[in-house]
Design a protein around this motif. Structure first.
Motif, PDB file in Angstrom:
ATOM      1  N   PRO A 117     -15.879 -16.822  27.556  1.00 21.70           N
ATOM      2  CA  PRO A 117     -15.249 -17.712  28.532  1.00 21.70           C
ATOM      3  C   PRO A 117     -16.235 -18.496  29.376  1.00 21.70           C
ATOM      4  CG  PRO A 117     -15.019 -15.401  29.184  1.00 21.70           C
ATOM      5  CD  PRO A 117     -15.544 -15.400  27.788  1.00 21.70           C
ATOM      6  N   THR A 118     -17.478 -17.999  29.517  1.00 24.09           N
ATOM      7  CA  THR A 118     -18.466 -18.706  30.331  1.00 24.09           C
ATOM      8  C   THR A 118     -19.196 -19.793  29.560  1.00 24.09           C
ATOM      9  OG1 THR A 118     -20.088 -16.996  29.792  1.00 24.09           O
ATOM     10  CG2 THR A 118     -18.847 -16.725  31.837  1.00 24.09           C
ATOM     11  N   SER A 119     -18.981 -19.874  28.247  1.00 26.09           N
ATOM     12  CA  SER A 119     -19.672 -20.887  27.440  1.00 26.09           C
ATOM     13  C   SER A 119     -18.936 -22.216  27.510  1.00 26.09           C
ATOM     14  CB  SER A 119     -19.765 -20.426  25.984  1.00 26.09           C
ATOM     15  OG  SER A 119     -18.474 -20.382  25.391  1.00 26.09           O
ATOM     16  N   ALA A 120     -19.638 -23.297  27.175  1.00 24.25           N
ATOM     17  CA  ALA A 120     -19.004 -24.614  27.143  1.00 24.25           C
ATOM     18  C   ALA A 120     -17.862 -24.631  26.139  1.00 24.25           C
ATOM     19  CB  ALA A 120     -20.049 -25.679  26.795  1.00 24.25           C
ATOM     20  N   GLU A 121     -18.036 -23.956  25.023  1.00 21.50           N
ATOM     21  CA  GLU A 121     -16.995 -23.875  24.004  1.00 21.50           C
ATOM     22  C   GLU A 121     -15.767 -23.146  24.538  1.00 21.50           C
ATOM     23  OE1 GLU A 121     -16.680 -22.560  19.294  1.00 21.50           O
ATOM     24  OE2 GLU A 121     -18.359 -21.857  20.526  1.00 21.50           O
ATOM     25  N   GLY A 122     -16.002 -22.063  25.286  1.00 28.47           N
ATOM     26  CA  GLY A 122     -14.901 -21.288  25.832  1.00 28.47           C
ATOM     27  C   GLY A 122     -14.114 -22.042  26.884  1.00 28.47           C
ATOM     28  N   ARG A 123     -14.787 -22.847  27.674  1.00 28.09           N
ATOM     29  CA  ARG A 123     -14.099 -23.587  28.741  1.00 28.09           C
ATOM     30  C   ARG A 123     -13.163 -24.658  28.177  1.00 28.09           C
ATOM     31  NH1 ARG A 123     -19.224 -22.747  31.157  1.00 28.09           N
ATOM     32  NH2 ARG A 123     -20.009 -24.768  30.440  1.00 28.09           N
ATOM     33  N   ALA A 124     -13.408 -25.098  26.950  1.00 23.85           N
ATOM     34  CA  ALA A 124     -12.584 -26.140  26.344  1.00 23.85           C
ATOM     35  C   ALA A 124     -11.489 -25.584  25.434  1.00 23.85           C
ATOM     36  CB  ALA A 124     -13.477 -27.089  25.542  1.00 23.85           C
ATOM     37  N   ALA A 125     -11.451 -24.263  25.265  1.00 23.94           N
ATOM     38  CA  ALA A 125     -10.577 -23.666  24.253  1.00 23.94           C
ATOM     39  C   ALA A 125      -9.133 -23.532  24.730  1.00 23.94           C
ATOM     40  CB  ALA A 125     -11.122 -22.301  23.856  1.00 23.94           C
ATOM     41  N   ARG A 126      -8.197 -23.543  23.772  1.00 20.26           N
ATOM     42  CA  ARG A 126      -6.800 -23.260  24.009  1.00 20.26           C
ATOM     43  C   ARG A 126      -6.496 -21.825  23.606  1.00 20.26           C
ATOM     44  NH1 ARG A 126      -3.064 -27.240  24.512  1.00 20.26           N
ATOM     45  NH2 ARG A 126      -1.538 -26.263  23.113  1.00 20.26           N
ATOM     46  N   ARG A 127      -5.382 -21.319  24.052  1.00 22.08           N
ATOM     47  CA  ARG A 127      -4.886 -20.010  23.678  1.00 22.08           C
ATOM     48  C   ARG A 127      -4.000 -20.165  22.448  1.00 22.08           C
ATOM     49  NH1 ARG A 127      -5.236 -15.095  23.313  1.00 22.08           N
ATOM     50  NH2 ARG A 127      -3.883 -13.748  24.509  1.00 22.08           N
ATOM     51  N   GLY A 128      -3.790 -19.083  21.691  1.00 20.04           N
ATOM     52  CA  GLY A 128      -2.940 -19.232  20.526  1.00 20.04           C
ATOM     53  C   GLY A 128      -2.678 -17.936  19.787  1.00 20.04           C
ATOM     54  N   THR A 129      -2.044 -18.069  18.632  1.00 18.05           N
ATOM     55  CA  THR A 129      -1.748 -16.937  17.766  1.00 18.05           C
ATOM     56  C   THR A 129      -2.752 -16.880  16.627  1.00 18.05           C
ATOM     57  OG1 THR A 129      -0.364 -18.189  16.201  1.00 18.05           O
ATOM     58  CG2 THR A 129       0.716 -17.299  18.185  1.00 18.05           C
ATOM     59  N   GLN A 130      -2.763 -15.754  15.932  1.00 20.85           N
ATOM     60  CA  GLN A 130      -3.428 -15.721  14.649  1.00 20.85           C
ATOM     61  C   GLN A 130      -2.680 -16.662  13.710  1.00 20.85           C
ATOM     62  OE1 GLN A 130      -6.160 -14.239  13.751  1.00 20.85           O
ATOM     63  NE2 GLN A 130      -6.467 -12.383  14.957  1.00 20.85           N
ATOM     64  N   PRO A 131      -3.392 -17.383  12.865  1.00 19.04           N
ATOM     65  CA  PRO A 131      -2.695 -18.240  11.907  1.00 19.04           C
ATOM     66  C   PRO A 131      -2.180 -17.439  10.720  1.00 19.04           C
ATOM     67  CG  PRO A 131      -5.063 -18.423  11.581  1.00 19.04           C
ATOM     68  CD  PRO A 131      -4.862 -17.510  12.760  1.00 19.04           C
ATOM     69  N   LEU A 132      -1.158 -17.953  10.076  1.00 19.24           N
ATOM     70  CA  LEU A 132      -0.554 -17.295   8.918  1.00 19.24           C
ATOM     71  C   LEU A 132      -0.697 -18.191   7.697  1.00 19.24           C
ATOM     72  CD1 LEU A 132       1.279 -15.032   7.680  1.00 19.24           C
ATOM     73  CD2 LEU A 132       3.229 -16.469   8.332  1.00 19.24           C
ATOM     74  N   TRP A 133      -1.256 -17.646   6.622  1.00 20.11           N
ATOM     75  CA  TRP A 133      -1.390 -18.364   5.360  1.00 20.11           C
ATOM     76  C   TRP A 133      -0.089 -18.217   4.577  1.00 20.11           C
ATOM     77  CZ3 TRP A 133      -4.360 -21.745   2.814  1.00 20.11           C
ATOM     78  CH2 TRP A 133      -4.296 -21.798   1.425  1.00 20.11           C
ATOM     79  N   VAL A 134       0.509 -19.358   4.196  1.00 22.06           N
ATOM     80  CA  VAL A 134       1.746 -19.321   3.418  1.00 22.06           C
ATOM     81  C   VAL A 134       1.575 -19.950   2.041  1.00 22.06           C
ATOM     82  CG1 VAL A 134       3.209 -19.263   5.463  1.00 22.06           C
ATOM     83  CG2 VAL A 134       2.583 -21.480   4.469  1.00 22.06           C
ATOM     84  N   GLY A 135       0.406 -20.534   1.772  1.00 23.19           N
ATOM     85  CA  GLY A 135       0.129 -21.125   0.471  1.00 23.19           C
ATOM     86  C   GLY A 135       0.683 -22.521   0.329  1.00 23.19           C
ATOM     87  N   SER A 136       1.990 -22.670   0.387  1.00 25.28           N
ATOM     88  CA  SER A 136       2.647 -23.977   0.327  1.00 25.28           C
ATOM     89  C   SER A 136       4.049 -23.843   0.892  1.00 25.28           C
ATOM     90  CB  SER A 136       2.702 -24.489  -1.112  1.00 25.28           C
ATOM     91  OG  SER A 136       3.354 -25.744  -1.172  1.00 25.28           O
ATOM     92  N   ALA A 137       4.385 -24.703   1.843  1.00 25.21           N
ATOM     93  CA  ALA A 137       5.715 -24.686   2.447  1.00 25.21           C
ATOM     94  C   ALA A 137       6.063 -26.091   2.904  1.00 25.21           C
ATOM     95  CB  ALA A 137       5.766 -23.707   3.619  1.00 25.21           C
ATOM     96  N   ASP A 138       7.379 -26.381   3.024  1.00 21.83           N
ATOM     97  CA  ASP A 138       7.813 -27.696   3.498  1.00 21.83           C
ATOM     98  C   ASP A 138       8.902 -27.602   4.556  1.00 21.83           C
ATOM     99  OD1 ASP A 138       9.998 -26.936   2.030  1.00 21.83           O
ATOM    100  OD2 ASP A 138       9.985 -28.680   0.690  1.00 21.83           O
TER     101      ASP A 138
END
Length: 411
Positions: A117-138
């Protein structure tokens, strides 16, 4: 990915009329801001989609916000992000449509990886979920239990087509080690107390011969990294004290040839969706036992990642692709971690079976300050998370022991 017929359009009035009360819980379907972001085909694009909820009555923490089914362009990976500092939801679920059929609802765990959180990268980051791989979806539908965080966005990731090199690397079970030249890293100023120094090149100060060899690695070129997605130069750690073991919690039903696209999807989610400077992990291991270079800067260098909140500045992060809460971490995965950990730790004379005194920059488990941790640990040892999954975490004692003997073999 092939194009499929779109879903019927989602009408905001019809969705709102479908709100239902079940016991003490209130289900409030929301309409994503689809009219503003729909593609020419009338479907949501594979991109960042703001989810703006209508004003509706809620009932405490039992509220569930739902988008209703939404037609989308083809995508391979899905996640949700929100503004840093907003209240986290209690649970986030998605279901997706593939070949005309809807999947079951799947929970997306909150993401506890991330830059310090003290890094420049951390100060610009958003919060979120783990991503889920679905292969292909529409098609996709989202449900958010509890507080709907401010600035909620749906991330639909299309990794694009494999380059010729990525197609070869994905299909091939073996490859020669690579150490391609990359941008020169810079050392970011930090406020932690002193740790063992390295020389300006990032090499250990010890003059002893490095004995544990570099394992076979697949390069960023091998998985088709678009270097224009990165932001800024890699940052150099001053030393390496630990190896943190993760899983991506993204699903296990992927093939060999899917892996380059999978890693590109993580890269896209980490950089465009979460606002990180690069993919968070230093290395990734697939379920077939192959090791891939993650963050740019050169695999032999001590590059600072964004994988273990509060502890990135003196560590290496390796993520096993998949969810190992219930799936077995097979021997070829363990062997890949052992060889990688031995190579990285032996360069700094670290003891794979031991503990080390490290400085925490602050996580949800440890405040700022000194703490003693195992040299090879799981993500749950530093943060409040289930990562790297019970089945992989249970194999860490064996990984420590085998890494110790792998180092001794080459000494």
């Amino acid at each position: 990915m092939s194009r499929r017929p779109s879903l019927p359009p989602v009408h905001r009035r019809r969705l709102l009329g479908g709100a239902a009360v079940v016991g003490a819980a209130v289900t409030v379907p929301l309409a994503a801001r689809a009219s503003a972001v729909r593609s020419d085909s009338g479907r949501l694009p594979a991109d960042e989609v703001p989810l703006d909820a209508p004003r509706s009555a809620t009932r405490g923490s039992d509220t569930t916000w739902r988008t209703g089914p939404m037609a989308t362009e083809d995508f391979a990976l899905v996640g949700l992000t929100w503004r840093a500092g907003a209240t986290d939801p209690r649970r986030v679920r998605v279901r997706t449509r593939r070949a005309g059929s809807w999947s079951a609802w799947r929970t997306l765990p909150l993401l506890e990886d991330g830059p310090d959180p003290t890094s420049a990268e951390g100060r610009a980051a958003r919060r979120g979920t783990q991503p889920l791989w679905v292969g292909s979806a529409d098609g996709v539908e989202v449900a958010v239990d509890g507080a709907r965080p401010d600035g909620l966005r749906l991330s639909l990731v299309d990794p694009g087509r494999d380059t010729a090199a990525a197609a070869r690397a994905g299909a091939d079970p073996g490859d020669e080690p690579t150490d391609e030249p990359t941008d020169e890293p810079t050392e970011e100023p930090t406020d932690e107390p002193g740790v063992e120094p390295t020389d300006p090149s990032g090499e250990p100060t010890s003059k002893a011969k490095v004995r544990a060899p570099q394992p076979d690695l697949r390069s960023r070129k091998d998985w088709g990294a678009d270097e224009s997605w990165r932001d800024g130069k890699p940052v150099l750690c001053r030393t390496i004290q630990q190896v943190h073991v993760h899983h991506t919690a993204s699903g296990n039903d992927y093939s060999r040839k899917d892996v380059p696209a999978l890693i590109r999807s993580f890269y896209r989610y980490h950089t465009r969706s979460l606002g990180w400077s690069d993919i968070g992990y230093n290395f990734l291991v697939d379920r077939f036992g192959r090791t891939w270079v993650g963050r740019a800067g050169g695999p032999s260098r001590p590059i600072r990642g964004a994988h273990t909140l509060g502890f990135n500045h003196t560590s290496v992060g390796v993520a096993v692709i998949g969810n190992y809460e219930s799936a077995a971490a097979v021997d070829r995965i363990v062997t890949a971690i052992v060889r990688l950990a031995a190579w990285k730790l032996d360069r700094y004379d670290r003891k794979p079976r031991g503990r080390t005194r490290v400085y925490s920059h602050g996580s949800d488990k440890y405040p700022k300050g000194w703490v003693r941790l195992k040299v090879i640990d799981g993500h749950r040892d530093t943060n409040d998370t289930a990562c790297p999954g019970d089945r992989l975490y249970a194999r860490l004692p064996e990984i420590r022991k085998r890494t110790h003997w792998h180092v001794k073999r080459w000494s």
